[in-house]
Design a protein around this motif. Structure first.
Motif, short mmCIF file in Angstrom:
data_model
loop_
_atom_site.label_atom_id
_atom_site.label_comp_id
_atom_site.label_asym_id
_atom_site.label_seq_id
_atom_site.Cartn_x
_atom_site.Cartn_y
_atom_site.Cartn_z
N ARG A 6 -19.26 70.73 -62.77
CA ARG A 6 -19.52 70.84 -64.21
C ARG A 6 -19.44 69.50 -64.94
O ARG A 6 -20.25 69.23 -65.82
N PHE A 7 -18.46 68.68 -64.58
CA PHE A 7 -18.19 67.48 -65.38
C PHE A 7 -18.51 66.15 -64.68
O PHE A 7 -18.65 65.13 -65.34
N GLY A 8 -18.57 66.13 -63.36
CA GLY A 8 -18.90 64.90 -62.66
C GLY A 8 -17.75 63.93 -62.47
O GLY A 8 -17.95 62.77 -62.13
N PHE A 9 -16.55 64.40 -62.69
CA PHE A 9 -15.33 63.62 -62.43
C PHE A 9 -14.22 64.61 -62.13
O PHE A 9 -14.35 65.80 -62.45
N PRO A 10 -13.13 64.15 -61.50
CA PRO A 10 -12.07 65.09 -61.15
C PRO A 10 -11.26 65.54 -62.36
O PRO A 10 -11.17 64.84 -63.36
N PHE A 11 -10.68 66.71 -62.22
CA PHE A 11 -9.75 67.23 -63.23
C PHE A 11 -8.55 66.30 -63.29
O PHE A 11 -7.96 65.98 -62.25
N ILE A 12 -8.19 65.87 -64.48
CA ILE A 12 -7.07 64.94 -64.65
C ILE A 12 -6.09 65.55 -65.64
O ILE A 12 -6.48 65.97 -66.74
N ILE A 13 -4.85 65.58 -65.22
CA ILE A 13 -3.78 66.06 -66.09
C ILE A 13 -2.51 65.30 -65.71
O ILE A 13 -2.28 65.02 -64.54
N ALA A 14 -1.73 64.95 -66.70
CA ALA A 14 -0.44 64.31 -66.45
C ALA A 14 0.50 65.41 -65.96
O ALA A 14 0.96 66.24 -66.73
N VAL A 15 0.72 65.44 -64.65
CA VAL A 15 1.44 66.56 -64.04
C VAL A 15 2.95 66.49 -64.20
O VAL A 15 3.63 67.50 -63.99
N THR A 16 3.47 65.35 -64.57
CA THR A 16 4.92 65.19 -64.69
C THR A 16 5.46 66.23 -65.67
O THR A 16 4.99 66.35 -66.80
N GLY A 17 6.43 67.00 -65.20
CA GLY A 17 7.06 68.02 -66.01
C GLY A 17 6.35 69.36 -66.02
O GLY A 17 6.82 70.30 -66.67
N LEU A 18 5.23 69.47 -65.31
CA LEU A 18 4.49 70.73 -65.26
C LEU A 18 4.71 71.43 -63.92
O LEU A 18 4.95 70.79 -62.91
N SER A 19 4.58 72.74 -63.95
CA SER A 19 4.64 73.52 -62.71
C SER A 19 3.23 73.70 -62.17
O SER A 19 2.24 73.46 -62.89
N ARG A 20 3.13 74.16 -60.93
CA ARG A 20 1.81 74.46 -60.37
C ARG A 20 1.10 75.51 -61.22
O ARG A 20 -0.10 75.40 -61.47
N ALA A 21 1.84 76.50 -61.68
CA ALA A 21 1.23 77.56 -62.51
C ALA A 21 0.69 76.97 -63.82
O ALA A 21 -0.40 77.33 -64.26
N ASP A 22 1.45 76.06 -64.44
CA ASP A 22 0.99 75.40 -65.67
C ASP A 22 -0.31 74.64 -65.41
O ASP A 22 -1.25 74.69 -66.21
N ILE A 23 -0.34 73.93 -64.31
CA ILE A 23 -1.50 73.10 -63.98
C ILE A 23 -2.71 73.97 -63.70
O ILE A 23 -3.81 73.71 -64.19
N LEU A 24 -2.51 75.02 -62.92
CA LEU A 24 -3.63 75.93 -62.62
C LEU A 24 -4.17 76.59 -63.89
O LEU A 24 -5.38 76.73 -64.06
N ALA A 25 -3.29 76.98 -64.80
CA ALA A 25 -3.73 77.61 -66.04
C ALA A 25 -4.53 76.62 -66.89
O ALA A 25 -5.59 76.97 -67.45
N SER A 26 -4.06 75.39 -66.98
CA SER A 26 -4.79 74.37 -67.74
C SER A 26 -6.13 74.06 -67.09
O SER A 26 -7.15 73.91 -67.78
N THR A 83 -10.61 64.75 -73.35
CA THR A 83 -9.34 65.29 -72.86
C THR A 83 -8.90 64.54 -71.60
O THR A 83 -7.72 64.17 -71.47
N ALA A 84 -9.83 64.31 -70.69
CA ALA A 84 -9.50 63.58 -69.46
C ALA A 84 -9.02 62.17 -69.78
O ALA A 84 -8.03 61.71 -69.19
N LEU A 85 -9.69 61.48 -70.69
CA LEU A 85 -9.23 60.13 -71.07
C LEU A 85 -7.84 60.18 -71.69
O LEU A 85 -6.99 59.32 -71.38
#
Length: 172
Positions: A118-138, A153-155
């Motif tokens: 869809r976007f042509g770049f990888p999903f990026i999220i600052a994972v520090t402090g997040l759970s796997r469930a939080d990351i999957l939901a986002s 959002t990625a930037l």
């Protein structure tokens, strides 16, 4: 935070050696900050984060897209010869992404493929402090974003990751 072992401002080479990895595989950000000139005030992580962020924001869309594409996929199958940077490995482990169940692993793989398509770049999220469930939901929620919204959002997430890395360097 000290940006050098002495109270003096570091050389550009020493600065890049220390801060070149703050933005994933993009030492050009630290190089640009060093080229603009370093001052003792750059010892403040907030100031340095703002300066580095400004370089990325001024870089233009093509360079920003290149920066986004240098980020690893979360729980991704690495391309041949590709390795996670030490920072990315530590960050992903902090969210226990290295301990996914088979179902979670399959979900990450499917989301990575859908997001890349869809976007042509990888999903990026600052994972520090997040759970796997939080990351999957986002991850799932952000797939519905319009491309321009997701690019922004990625930037923004890249800047958060950089700030986390700068703060870690301040402690270290």
């Amino acid at each position: 935070m000290t940006i050098a072992s002495s109270p003096e401002t570091p050389s550009p080479a020493a600065f890049v050696a220390r801060f070149g990895g703050v933005y994933e595989r993009s030492p050009w950000v630290a190089e640009a900050v060093a080229a603009e000139g370093l001052t003792p005030e750059d010892a403040d992580p907030a100031r340095l984060a703002a300066r580095m962020s400004a370089v990325v924001e001024a870089a233009g869309r093509d360079r920003q897209l290149e920066l986004l594409r240098l980020h690893p996929r979360l729980v991704g199958k690495l391309k041949v010869g590709e390795e996670l940077t030490a920072e990315s490995r530590k960050e992903q482990a902090s969210a226990r992404l290295d301990q996914c169940s088979p179902d979670e692993f399959a979900r990450f793989q499917a989301l990575n493929a859908d997001y890349d398509a869809r976007f042509g770049f990888p999903f990026i999220i600052a994972v520090t402090g997040l759970s796997r469930a939080d990351i999957l939901a986002s991850f799932a929620a952000r797939l519905g974003n319009p491309p321009e919204t997701e690019f922004r959002t990625a930037l923004d997430e890249v800047h958060k990751i950089a700030r986390i890395r700068l703060d870690a360097l301040a402690i270290g």
